[in-house]
Write an enzyme that holds these catalytic residues in place. Structure first.
Site, mmCIF file in Angstrom:
data_model
loop_
_atom_site.group_PDB
_atom_site.id
_atom_site.type_symbol
_atom_site.label_atom_id
_atom_site.label_comp_id
_atom_site.label_asym_id
_atom_site.label_seq_id
_atom_site.Cartn_x
_atom_site.Cartn_y
_atom_site.Cartn_z
ATOM 1 C CE LYS A 280 -3.983 -1.787 2.619
ATOM 2 N NZ LYS A 280 -5.006 -1.565 1.587
ATOM 3 N NE ARG A 354 -10.847 -9.632 -2.203
ATOM 4 C CZ ARG A 354 -11.153 -8.682 -3.090
ATOM 5 N NH1 ARG A 354 -11.481 -9.007 -4.322
ATOM 6 N NH2 ARG A 354 -11.108 -7.413 -2.740
HETATM 7 N N1 BES Z 1 -8.202 -3.673 4.322
HETATM 8 C C1 BES Z 1 -8.356 -3.254 2.979
HETATM 9 C C2 BES Z 1 -9.652 -2.487 2.735
HETATM 10 C C3 BES Z 1 -9.807 -1.172 3.471
HETATM 11 C C4 BES Z 1 -9.505 0.006 2.847
HETATM 12 C C5 BES Z 1 -10.299 -1.145 4.754
HETATM 13 C C6 BES Z 1 -9.679 1.206 3.489
HETATM 14 C C7 BES Z 1 -10.480 0.053 5.396
HETATM 15 C C8 BES Z 1 -10.174 1.236 4.766
HETATM 16 C C9 BES Z 1 -8.353 -4.463 2.053
HETATM 17 O O1 BES Z 1 -7.573 -5.521 2.459
HETATM 18 C C10 BES Z 1 -7.800 -3.990 0.755
HETATM 19 O O2 BES Z 1 -6.653 -3.661 0.726
HETATM 20 N N2 BES Z 1 -8.630 -3.979 -0.283
HETATM 21 C C11 BES Z 1 -8.219 -3.537 -1.559
HETATM 22 C C12 BES Z 1 -8.729 -4.527 -2.569
HETATM 23 C C13 BES Z 1 -8.129 -4.362 -3.928
HETATM 24 C C14 BES Z 1 -6.669 -4.720 -3.890
HETATM 25 C C15 BES Z 1 -8.871 -5.235 -4.877
HETATM 26 C C16 BES Z 1 -8.793 -2.145 -1.796
HETATM 27 O O3 BES Z 1 -9.890 -1.869 -1.318
HETATM 28 O O4 BES Z 1 -8.119 -1.340 -2.419
HETATM 29 MN MN MN Z 2 -5.569 -5.359 1.858
#
Ligand code: BES
Ligand code: MN
Ligand code: ZN
Length: 500
Positions: A280, A354
């Site tokens: 990230k 997931r």
């Molecule tokens: N934990 C994150 C989602 C999230 C984002 C929670 C902001 C709380 C606040 C999740 O694991 C994630 O990183 N999701 C990605 C999915 C993508 C890679 C398909 C996302 O939402 O960008």
């Molecule tokens: Mn994630």
């Protein structure tokens, strides 16, 4: 916070702060504004009367007016809290207004409060519960790591019922609210913990401590169990971290359990989400300590269930791990075999929630769950879709969803259902495996839910994507900013709907 019930005599009660709720009873648009106190005690109305129709207080939701040394009352102060338009007032307004009163008191170092339960046919006797919930949730502040912290928690709250009210039934309703809100605060305190202090192991220990206090069965397993159960999806996330994963299983079995539904609660417990190799960006990454909010919601829900004792069996599974980049971490392009046997092509290691849930759902089914509910901070996309007002809800079964939706309406938590049409399945088709773990730019919350649906299979299932709601960026008049504990009350209410 100690909570006490008292019947009548609000005027004669000595207290630092007496709280009364008001509604806006203005009838026509241009009529003179009219504010009504929701109490049957004339002395309270008299004390407030000189200030009511001056225009300084309109009884908007969560609006406050403080009167010092109110005439004819033993209370040192009288606080009016608005519930908004009389015709639109719900228990949710009462819950928030009770919270507003507590936040108001905390800011002024008042620690012993009396609150007059609002009298209105619209509340159908639920006011005590809403007050307890609102007050206890408002008492929470997430500042435990500040060395100059002053503990300003409320010491006691006396809820004053109308003269001649049925005290025993009111006592039960109050206790119900206390249990739910304390459990939700327990969830919030877990969510608030930073990643270095709340590792999967620590989360497992805290769940086990709670379980032994509340009389639940708790098992916490490590990596060997993941291998034994062939949880290839869960392990694929855990493998990159030096912190061992924890598979937390809490079981509630009511006495004299008869055959019937077994409810499976599955929570995402990522104690820190860096994204893994699909790292990230640095901005806001610190927030990813709350990526275990779904798991914490299930632990909090089980705490409440253990105390409310509904007659239905419940198992909760929390899949706890960090998501880290390292030489051992999984890579984009890897193929993993989930516990159910399905093969997964990893496109993005940041779509890890997931993966752990896929095996959590499969395990819940193996343990006998007939109905599933999961909660997860699963996607940023759900916040794009719904803003920070609603959490996302999904289901593969109408009846099960209806129960949840009714439950959520009773608790005041907001969920908005999103679709799971078969057409979306195409977006997670893989060229080399059964399924891939991301679905591209559009409909991100939906494709994540479609992925989970593959693992719920035919079992009735609800998925709650709480990423939009688990952390509040700005304080509200009735609650601190930070962890919200969203989901706890609605999940418990859903569970109770199955109790015979
Ligand atoms: N934990 C994150 C989602 C999230 C984002 C929670 C902001 C709380 C606040 C999740 O694991 C994630 O990183 N999701 C990605 C999915 C993508 C890679 C398909 C996302 O939402 O960008
Ligand atoms: Mn994630
Ligand atoms: Zn995540």
């Amino acid at each position: 916070m100690r909570t006490v019930l008292q019947c009548g005599n609000a005027a004669g009660t000595e207290t630092e702060l007496l709280i009364v709720f008001t509604t806006d009873t203005t009838t026509e648009k241009d009529a003179k504004p009219e504010v009504t106190l929701l109490t049957e005690e004339p002395s309270l109305r008299q004390a407030a009367a000189p200030f009511l129709n001056t225009g300084e207080f309109s009884s908007n939701p969560n609006e406050t007016l403080l009167l010092h040394a109110p005439q004819g009352l033993q209370a040192r102060r009288l606080l009016l809290v608005g519930l908004g338009k009389a015709s639109k007032t719900t228990l949710n307004h009462v819950r928030r207004a009770a919270g507003t009163a507590v936040r108001f008191a905390k800011a002024r170092r008042l620690r012993n409060l009396c609150m007059v339960a609002p009298v209105s046919a619209a509340f159908q006797e639920g006011a005590e519960r809403a007050i307890a919930e609102g007050a206890i949730l408002a008492d929470f502040d997430p500042d435990t790591y500040r060395s100059d912290r002053k503990d300003l928690s409320i010491e006691s709250l006396t809820v004053i019922l109308a003269e001649g009210a049925e005290q025993h039934a009111a006592e039960e309703r109050l206790r119900h609210g206390v249990v739910l809100a304390e459990s939700q605060n327990f969830t919030r305190s877990l969510v608030n913990e930073p990643g270095n202090r709340l590792t999967p192991t620590v989360l497992g220990r805290k769940a086990a401590e709670m379980a032994s206090e509340c009389g639940l069965k708790c098992e916490v397993y490590g990596a060997e169990k993941l291998h034994e159960l062939k949880m290839g999806a869960f392990w694929s996330v855990a493998q990159g971290s030096d912190e061992p994963p924890a598979l937390i299983v809490l079981t509630y079995e009511p006495e004299g359990a008869q055959p019937g539904p077994v409810l499976g609660l599955v929570g995402k417990g990522i104690t820190f989400d860096t994204g893994g190799i699909s790292l990230k960006p640095a901005d806001n990454m610190e927030k990813m300590k709350y990526d275990m909010a779904g798991g914490a919601a299930m632990i909090g829900a089980m705490r409440a269930i253990a105390q409310l004792k509904p007659k239905v069996k419940v198992v909760a599974i929390v899949c706890a791990t960090e998501n880290m980049p390292s030489g051992k971490a999984q890579k984009p392009g890897d193929v993993q075999i989930a516990m159910s046997g399905k093969s997964i092509e990893i496109i993005n290691t940041d779509a890890e929630g997931r993966l752990v849930l896929a095996d959590g759902l499969a395990y819940a089914k193996q343990l006998g769950a007939t109905h599933l509910i999961d909660a997860a901070t699963l996607t940023g996309a759900v916040a794009v879709a719904l803003g920070q007002i609603n959490a996302g809800a999904f289901s593969n079964d109408e009846e099960t969803y209806q129960r949840f939706s009714n439950a959520a309406n009773r608790t005041g938590e907001k969920f908005w259902r999103l679709p799971l049409d078969e057409e979306y399945r195409d977006l997670i088709r893989s060229d080399i495996a059964d399924i891939k773990n991301t679905g591209g730019r559009y409909g991100g919350a939906i494709t994540a839910a479609m992925f989970l649906k593959e693992f719920a299979e035919d079992t009735p299932w609800i998925h709650l994507d709480i990423a939009s709601m688990a952390w509040l960026e700005e304080a509200k008049p009735w609650t601190a900013k930070g962890p919200t504990g969203v989901g706890v009350r609605s999940i418990v209410e859903w569970v109770r709907s199955y109790a015979r």
